[in-house]
Write an enzyme that holds these catalytic residues in place. Structure first.
Site, PDB file in Angstrom:
ATOM      1  N   LYS A 183       0.716  -1.073   0.038  1.00 47.83           N
ATOM      2  CA  LYS A 183       0.000   0.092  -0.097  1.00 47.83           C
ATOM      3  C   LYS A 183       0.856   1.137   0.051  1.00 47.83           C
ATOM      4  CE  LYS A 183      -3.911   2.057   2.538  1.00 47.83           C
ATOM      5  NZ  LYS A 183      -4.732   1.987   3.723  1.00 47.83           N
ATOM      6  N   SER A 196      -9.588   2.231   2.552  1.00 54.01           N
ATOM      7  CA  SER A 196      -8.708   2.790   1.885  1.00 54.01           C
ATOM      8  C   SER A 196      -7.671   1.893   1.310  1.00 54.01           C
ATOM      9  CB  SER A 196      -7.842   3.786   2.892  1.00 54.01           C
ATOM     10  OG  SER A 196      -7.014   2.900   3.792  1.00 54.01           O
ATOM     11  N   SER A 216     -10.437  -0.252   6.888  1.00 53.46           N
ATOM     12  CA  SER A 216      -9.935  -0.286   5.520  1.00 53.46           C
ATOM     13  C   SER A 216      -8.874  -1.469   4.868  1.00 53.46           C
ATOM     14  CB  SER A 216      -8.418   0.967   5.482  1.00 53.46           C
ATOM     15  OG  SER A 216      -9.172   2.058   5.466  1.00 53.46           O
TER      16      SER A 216
END
Lengths: 447, 447
Positions: A81, A151, A175
């Site tokens: 990420k 996210s 997330s």
């Protein structure tokens, strides 16, 4: 032995059985992944940064490592990420303020994985600083008209779409677990601060937890063992007739959609039929049973933490054009946060932790929704963390099992939850439970 | 107006009155500091890194900033504990594993100070990763045969010895307040996570808090206002006859030495004589009154956190020669940490926080020892955090007032403590109380 035609479709554990015997080189494996990802990413857009030449040169370097010096994750491809620092790729935190940012060191977690031989493939999309609810153009691999969730959007999509077998995310509310549910992958959020967050952009010091996506429980277990210093002794797998499940609709149940309602019912039905000893409804105790209060307290802690975490960014954004106004507002509004509200909110969740631990300790695992329903249509709403935030704030380990299908054919999963630090035990139970759930729930992880 | 002959002896607030009117350039001020520090540091050894040319070039750059663009700390000289990343100086965390380490970015706190115009002078000594109890050759400015205390050894010594008016430290147990007591400076540890720790080496995510040393309360207030996003509205100074003090000997009182016992008695006597309305003895409630339990619980949390925080370093130390064996032991011993002990210890301190807040809320401030006694002889024992750890673990703001003198002529101070987030209120009360304490306590901050 015939090699699989679709190398890219293998789990990490499966790939290791080939690379360990030199049946496949890391380079060939990387080429297969890159080719598949390349054919798909025009639609999925999971990647914020992916440099095929860098991946192949890293793969060749791994191939040159003498066999007796290879790590436990030798050649295993992992996506990161883009809020985790990488020394050889940009790290932009989803923010215009950090476009082209090049950290000089890997995040602690990334470095630990590299030292175990992982092939860090690239950086996956995130919303701005992980806190907004839209942003990346990443689509759901199972329906390009739907969000993959956020996210950790790119990390979920990259694993669900077979670009990589493993990816890293973070969760402050939901997330990791929510995008796992929307994209039909397994995922795990370990106990809070059992994996160090150094070099990872912080939103809430109190709630932020790393997590990872995979296409099997074995892969979740593999990652957990490599990155956790505190791994307990292995836990033996229980027989289904010894398993006790606490069935937690949670105070947020009124928000559950038809897909989630059906998934919970079907899970109970399948497990009962397979002889699970006890499936018991569990209520939150009165002091913590009000969804509005739970959400409000979460918001107070988050707002206090985010203002502190983003203050430097706020000052760096000198012309006020680079940060989203909603990020700037955390700092602008900080003086309005009542000090007694902030104290009360931190203490509320601190008091909830031993209470939920005690409840979880009565069962092999708790079972609870992972999301309100299937992934919403469009990319402008990445979904709600309503069902996840309380477990994140409670610091408890969570595993997502992607077993069910919603009314629109999209995946819907469930969360298994255990006491803090019972991560190994949770992995073991998740493996036992996921067999009947995955074989009869309706969702298949298929390439 | 005549300029002070000893520019280096001024507090930050005093220097600002000169630089604001261009009566002194930042360059001239920096030269005065460097000259004084140079004449003294052969004995004190406060600095891990100090490059006079870099300091002077930064000073000249500050002098070129147009007046209307100058920050609130324009030209204020600050020393930085060498566990905080600096983009233009090495950052070695007191560890051979990081010798010559050059981060690419400033720690969040350092960047915030630079943006306010601070002159970052250099890096001050620390024990290895802040957790060992010896290491640096830094001496106590008031007696080179005594320790300045740790782990923020250099930051305390540099301020006490007038090399800089301000310095940054960190405290996990007592690493700011204890060296402040040993070296006779003011210091403040604000409420936990009201200043972001990004770019600062972590030992315990649950306890680590930044702190700062100064030679006046006004300077502590100045720094607090610049670095805290959550500063409340200013608090008016109370009259002494409206002040209520909770006098907390704490469960660790049996370990107090004669200097501390005398300082506590003298503080009460002075404040009573100056008309402080109430000075009341305050006991810890029964559930938290056992010193052994408090210390053991602290140790369990710390060990769990340190194992996680140092795992990457442990792996990087491939030949096991660079990390101290006591650092390696945190990781090696982690599997022995009982999961139920760890849960219990985190929850114990979480439960203590609202209890101590409630007690502190009854008073203008709590008053409690800062250290067992004067600084110990020798450099091999940097002292005990016994009196500090509970307040750090409680996340409460603490201000050290260096008012007293021990049997050997060394400084002994006291801690003032307030509820979480009452930092501005604590600064205001500390200013009121420090006037009679400093004028009659016996310790003078004199150049």
């Amino acid at each position: 032995m015939r090699l699989p035609a679709k190398l890219w479709s293998l789990t990490a554990t499966e790939v290791l059985t080939l690379t360990e015997r030199d049946l496949v080189s890391v380079e060939d494996y990387a080429k297969a992944l890159l080719s598949h990802a390349g054919s798909r990413d025009g639609v999925v857009e999971a990647w914020q940064y992916l440099d095929p030449d860098l991946v192949l040169s890293q793969a060749r370097a791994l191939d040159r490592v003498p066999r007796d010096q290879r790590g436990r994750l030798h050649g295993v491809a992992i996506a990161v990420k883009d809020i985790m620092d990488t020394k050889d790729m940009p790290t932009e935190y989803g923010s215009a303020l950090y476009w082209g940012n090049r950290p000089s060191a890997d995040a602690s977690l990334v470095e630990i994985l590299r030292r175990a031989g992982a092939l860090i493939v690239g950086k996956t999309t995130t919303t701005e600083f992980t806190v907004l609810n839209s942003g990346p153009s990443t689509t759901n691999p199972h329906d390009p008209n739907r969000t993959p969730g956020g996210s950790s959007a790119g990390s979920a999509a990259a694993v669900a779409d077979f670009h990589v077998p493993l990816s890293l995310g973070t969760q402050t509310g939901g997330s990791v677990i929510r995008p796992a549910s929307y994209t039909g992958t397994y995922a795990m959020k370990p106990t809070y601060n059992t994996v160090f967050g150094g070099g990872i952009k912080v939103a809430s010091l109190e709630f932020d937890t790393i997590g990872y996506f995979a296409r099997s429980i074995d892969d979740l277990k593999l990652v957990t063992e490599v990155i956790s210093v505190t791994a307990e002794e292995p836990v033996e797998e229980a027989a289904l007739n010894q398993v006790k499940i606490g069935f937690v609709k949670s105070p947020f149940w009124p928000s559950a959609g038809p897909g989630t309602v059906a998934a919970m019912a079907k899970a109970a039905e399948i497990l009962r039929r397979h002889g699970v000893a006890v499936i018991e409804d569990v209520e939150f105790p009165d002091a913590f049973s009000d969804a509005t209060t739970l959400a409000r307290m979460f918001g107070v802690v988050f707002a206090a933490d985010a203002a502190v975490a983003f203050y430097r960014d706020y000052l760096m954004d000198t012309d006020k054009t680079k940060l989203d106004p909603r990020i700037r507002a955390f700092v602008d509004d900080a003086p309005k946060n009542s000090r007694s509200d902030v104290r009360q909110a931190f203490d509320y969740y601190a008091a909830l932790r031993p209470v939920l631990d005690e409840i979880a300790g009565r069962y092999s695992a708790l079972m609870t929704p992972s999301a309100i329903d299937e992934a919403p249509l469009g990319l402008g709403d990445m979904g709600s963390p309503a069902f996840n935030s309380v477990w994140t704030a409670a610091h408890m380990p969570v595993i997502h099992v992607p077993a069910f299908v919603g009314p629109n054919g999209m995946p819907v999963g469930l969360s298994l939850v255990a006491r803090r630090y019972d991560d190994q035990r949770l992995l073991s139970i998740a493996k036992v439970l996921s067999k009947p759930l995955m074989s009869e729930g309706g969702w298949q992880i298929r390439s």
